[in-house]
Design an enzyme around this catalytic site. Structure first.
Site, PDB file in Angstrom:
ATOM      1  N   LEU A  48      58.631 -12.315  -1.653  1.00 18.61           N
ATOM      2  CA  LEU A  48      58.356 -12.749  -0.298  1.00 18.61           C
ATOM      3  C   LEU A  48      57.020 -13.125   0.031  1.00 18.61           C
ATOM      4  O   LEU A  48      56.023 -12.589  -0.752  1.00 18.61           O
ATOM      5  CB  LEU A  48      58.887 -11.505   0.742  1.00 18.61           C
ATOM      6  CG  LEU A  48      60.216 -11.239   0.569  1.00 18.61           C
ATOM      7  CD1 LEU A  48      60.559  -9.855   1.180  1.00 18.61           C
ATOM      8  CD2 LEU A  48      61.330 -12.467   1.021  1.00 18.61           C
ATOM      9  N   HIS A  90      47.925 -17.942  10.657  1.00 15.81           N
ATOM     10  CA  HIS A  90      47.788 -17.134  11.815  1.00 15.81           C
ATOM     11  C   HIS A  90      48.580 -17.891  12.922  1.00 15.81           C
ATOM     12  O   HIS A  90      49.069 -17.517  14.068  1.00 15.81           O
ATOM     13  CB  HIS A  90      46.378 -16.771  12.051  1.00 15.81           C
ATOM     14  CG  HIS A  90      45.398 -17.550  12.153  1.00 15.81           C
ATOM     15  ND1 HIS A  90      44.719 -17.754  10.850  1.00 15.81           N
ATOM     16  CD2 HIS A  90      44.538 -18.325  12.865  1.00 15.81           C
ATOM     17  CE1 HIS A  90      43.805 -18.615  10.851  1.00 15.81           C
ATOM     18  NE2 HIS A  90      43.545 -18.797  12.284  1.00 15.81           N
ATOM     19  N   THR A  98      53.494 -19.174   0.348  1.00 10.62           N
ATOM     20  CA  THR A  98      52.081 -19.609  -0.359  1.00 10.62           C
ATOM     21  C   THR A  98      50.952 -18.784   0.084  1.00 10.62           C
ATOM     22  O   THR A  98      50.376 -18.440  -0.969  1.00 10.62           O
ATOM     23  CB  THR A  98      51.826 -21.015   0.277  1.00 10.62           C
ATOM     24  OG1 THR A  98      52.882 -21.933  -0.048  1.00 10.62           O
ATOM     25  CG2 THR A  98      50.490 -21.558  -0.319  1.00 10.62           C
ATOM     26  N   CYS A  99      50.903 -18.094   1.345  1.00 16.67           N
ATOM     27  CA  CYS A  99      49.766 -17.753   1.787  1.00 16.67           C
ATOM     28  C   CYS A  99      49.692 -16.245   0.788  1.00 16.67           C
ATOM     29  O   CYS A  99      48.610 -16.093   0.252  1.00 16.67           O
ATOM     30  CB  CYS A  99      49.860 -17.402   3.232  1.00 16.67           C
ATOM     31  SG  CYS A  99      48.491 -16.109   3.703  1.00 16.67           S
ATOM     32  N   ILE A 143      39.731 -25.441   1.344  1.00 13.40           N
ATOM     33  CA  ILE A 143      40.217 -25.109  -0.107  1.00 13.40           C
ATOM     34  C   ILE A 143      39.024 -25.472  -1.310  1.00 13.40           C
ATOM     35  O   ILE A 143      38.854 -24.611  -2.244  1.00 13.40           O
ATOM     36  CB  ILE A 143      41.684 -25.543  -0.191  1.00 13.40           C
ATOM     37  CG1 ILE A 143      42.639 -25.220   0.859  1.00 13.40           C
ATOM     38  CG2 ILE A 143      41.887 -25.193  -1.760  1.00 13.40           C
ATOM     39  CD1 ILE A 143      44.096 -25.783   0.688  1.00 13.40           C
ATOM     40  N   HIS A 176      24.289  -1.506  18.464  1.00 12.48           N
ATOM     41  CA  HIS A 176      22.833  -1.846  17.856  1.00 12.48           C
ATOM     42  C   HIS A 176      22.601  -1.121  16.803  1.00 12.48           C
ATOM     43  O   HIS A 176      22.846   0.177  16.870  1.00 12.48           O
ATOM     44  CB  HIS A 176      21.850  -2.172  18.599  1.00 12.48           C
ATOM     45  CG  HIS A 176      20.519  -2.283  18.037  1.00 12.48           C
ATOM     46  ND1 HIS A 176      19.779  -3.406  17.756  1.00 12.48           N
ATOM     47  CD2 HIS A 176      19.415  -1.383  17.792  1.00 12.48           C
ATOM     48  CE1 HIS A 176      18.763  -3.717  17.191  1.00 12.48           C
ATOM     49  NE2 HIS A 176      18.508  -2.215  17.407  1.00 12.48           N
ATOM     50  N   MET A 191      47.537 -26.219   9.958  1.00 11.34           N
ATOM     51  CA  MET A 191      48.023 -25.588   8.992  1.00 11.34           C
ATOM     52  C   MET A 191      47.440 -24.143   8.604  1.00 11.34           C
ATOM     53  O   MET A 191      46.702 -24.063   7.827  1.00 11.34           O
ATOM     54  CB  MET A 191      48.162 -26.439   7.677  1.00 11.34           C
ATOM     55  CG  MET A 191      49.155 -27.622   7.845  1.00 11.34           C
ATOM     56  SD  MET A 191      49.678 -28.581   6.349  1.00 11.34           S
ATOM     57  CE  MET A 191      50.954 -29.673   6.827  1.00 11.34           C
TER      58      MET A 191
END
Length: 508
Positions: free
Chosen positions: A75, A363, A78-79, A223, A486, A360
């Site tokens: 599962l 998120h 591509t990511c 990419i 800070h 594309m």
């Protein structure tokens, strides 16, 4: 022969409900004894990438009986398997190697001798991260009672999806709603055949067995610069050939792009911008000759490399999904047209992510998946694409959200600019990591934040503060008056907002 007899007997007994029309001829939907019993669902998601798996989980959480069909063995799409996740592992580890192997550690008083690269081990760490995360999705499916069906999903009716497994067996899912989330695939370069060994796509570039001496990258977009950086850090001489006149791809602010290119060149990456690739030829000695010329036309030049990486973008994965069988036509870029509720022209069939218009981005697909499902359940559907951030995970990172200065000029919007360099930020100074700046664009009359552009370490984390501010319609003064801890690098973001709103930062 016996098998044929069995098949014909099966067809004879069940043919009364099997015929359907295909290209004007009568055909039979062949079911074998190995096929599984049909199942019913409220929502069937085709594809388990970031958009698909998130949508499936959300659907189950809202009480829908949910099925997710995935053609690959794991599962995540591509990511998780060959994109965002493995590339980030290599980007992080190659950066650490570069720090140790170069002069960075030495300048910090950390002296190490005998540094060597174990590429196999580095790849194993990457694969371990991928395995853990893809396995995590399987666990989430189980936990949320999402039914996972392995096979190539195809729409075989307005309320039906058929998944064909690698062994040819089929699973028919009768469903009230179908959500297409099949993502995208690598855009091929005409005339250049990818073998994933010496001529590779992003997939092959994530699994090279050795560091190439010379690497040529076609494309200096997101990419291209990410994977080019990985192999340059590990020892390759990398040249990126880009048709456009800038690095970083579409959507990047030009001032940020120029600064980004300067930093990458300082690191050792080479660029040939405004240059067109004509073709590539494999030589008998295994090397590859790449023919290029100026984009505007001119004298040909031949570049030689050991590995050629083709990354000119991605295209929607919309072929062979059965869309035409239900009357869904693609647009001129191969995308599925949808309305603002992600509905196609066919009632009950929806589409999200890379197969529809818009950037594309993983998120973006996740957000679309969630709100699409909420819409099915009767909820409101809203997404502001102007508030979807983009990130390039090099070192330093580049991140942006909202409008670029070029876009505001083109649209005739009156604007102000606030900038703050990391060289003036105390945390960046103590980290000895001061490359880059924060650039904020605000409306000249209302002070509303219109765009945020960050070049620097941690830009991908900082940009989310900008996205939140813009989603709520914040002014630059609003951000400037929020107390920031800070010393942190995010103080540079506050200072740039001070500069945009009041005309001057405090510490620069």
């Amino acid at each position: 022969m016996q098998a044929c007899t069995q098949l014909y007997r099966s067809l004879a007994t069940r043919s009364h409900h099997l015929p359907f029309k295909l290209h004007g001829a009568t055909a039979l939907s062949v079911r074998t004894y190995a096929d599984k019993a049909e199942i019913d669902a409220d929502v069937t998601v085709v594809g388990s990438g970031p958009g698909g798996y998130v949508a499936a989980i959300k659907a189950a959480q809202l009480g829908f009986k949910t099925v997710c069909v995935e053609k690959n063995a794991t599962l995540g799409g591509t990511c998780l398997n060959v994109g965002c996740i493995p590339s980030k592992a290599l980007l992080n580890n190659s950066h650490l190697y570069k720090m140790a192997h170069g002069k960075d550690f030495e300048s910090r008083g950390i002296e190490i001798s005998g540094i060597s690269l174990n590429l196999e081990k580095m790849m194993a760490q990457k694969s371990g991260a991928v395995k853990a995360l893809t396995g995590g999705i399987a666990h989430l499916f189980k936990q949320n009672k999402v039914t996972h069906v392995n096979g190539f999903g195809k729409i075989t009716g307005k309320n039906q999806v058929t998944a064909t497994a690698a062994d040819g067996t089929q699973q028919v899912i009768n469903t009230k709603n179908i959500l297409i989330a099949t993502g995208s695939e690598v855009t091929p370069f005409p005339g250049i055949q990818i073998d994933e060994e010496s001529i590779v796509s992003s997939t092959g570039a994530l699994s090279l067995s050795k560091v190439p001496e010379e690497l040529i990258v076609i494309g200096a977009g997101v990419i291209g610069v990410e994977l080019g950086s990985v192999w340059q850090r590990l020892g390759s001489t990398v040249t990126a050939v880009e048709f456009l006149g800038h690095v970083g791809g579409m959507g990047i602010d030009m001032e940020i792009s120029k600064n980004f290119q300067r930093i990458l060149q300082k690191q050792g990456l080479k660029f040939k911008l405004s240059t067109k690739v004509l073709g590539a030829t494999k030589r008998p000695d295994g090397k590859i000759d790449v023919a290029v010329e100026a984009a505007a036309g001119g004298k040909n030049e031949t570049l030689t490399c050991d590995v050629l990486l083709v990354c000119i973008g991605r295209r929607p994965y919309t072929q062979n999904l059965g869309l035409e069988s239900v009357g869904i036509e693609l647009d001129n870029r191969g995308r599925i047209p949808v309305n603002n509720r992600f509905q196609t022209k066919v009632h009950g069939i929806y589409a999200i992510g890379d197969v529809v218009a818009g950037p594309m981005l993983a998120h973006k697909a996740e957000d679309e998946g969630i709100i699409c499902i909420e819409g099915m359940a009767g909820g409101a559907v809203h997404i502001d694409y102007n508030c979807v951030p983009s990130v390039i995970y090099t070192h330093p990172e580049v991140a942006w959200v909202g409008k670029t200065e070029e876009q505001l000029k083109q649209e005739g919007v009156p604007y102000k600019v606030g900038k703050f360099p990391f060289a003036a930020n105390s945390r960046a100074k103590t980290n000895a990591d001061t490359d880059g700046l924060v650039k904020i664009l605000s409306h000249k009359e209302t002070d509303r934040m219109l765009g945020a552009h960050i070049l620097g370490t941690g830009a991908g984390e900082m940009i989310n503060e900008a996205a939140l501010a813009m989603e709520y319609g914040a002014s630059c003064e609003d951000v400037a008056r929020v107390c920031h801890a800070h010393p942190t690098v995010s103080e540079a973001f506050r200072e740039a907002n001070l500069a945009a709103s009041f005309g001057k930062a405090i510490n620069f």
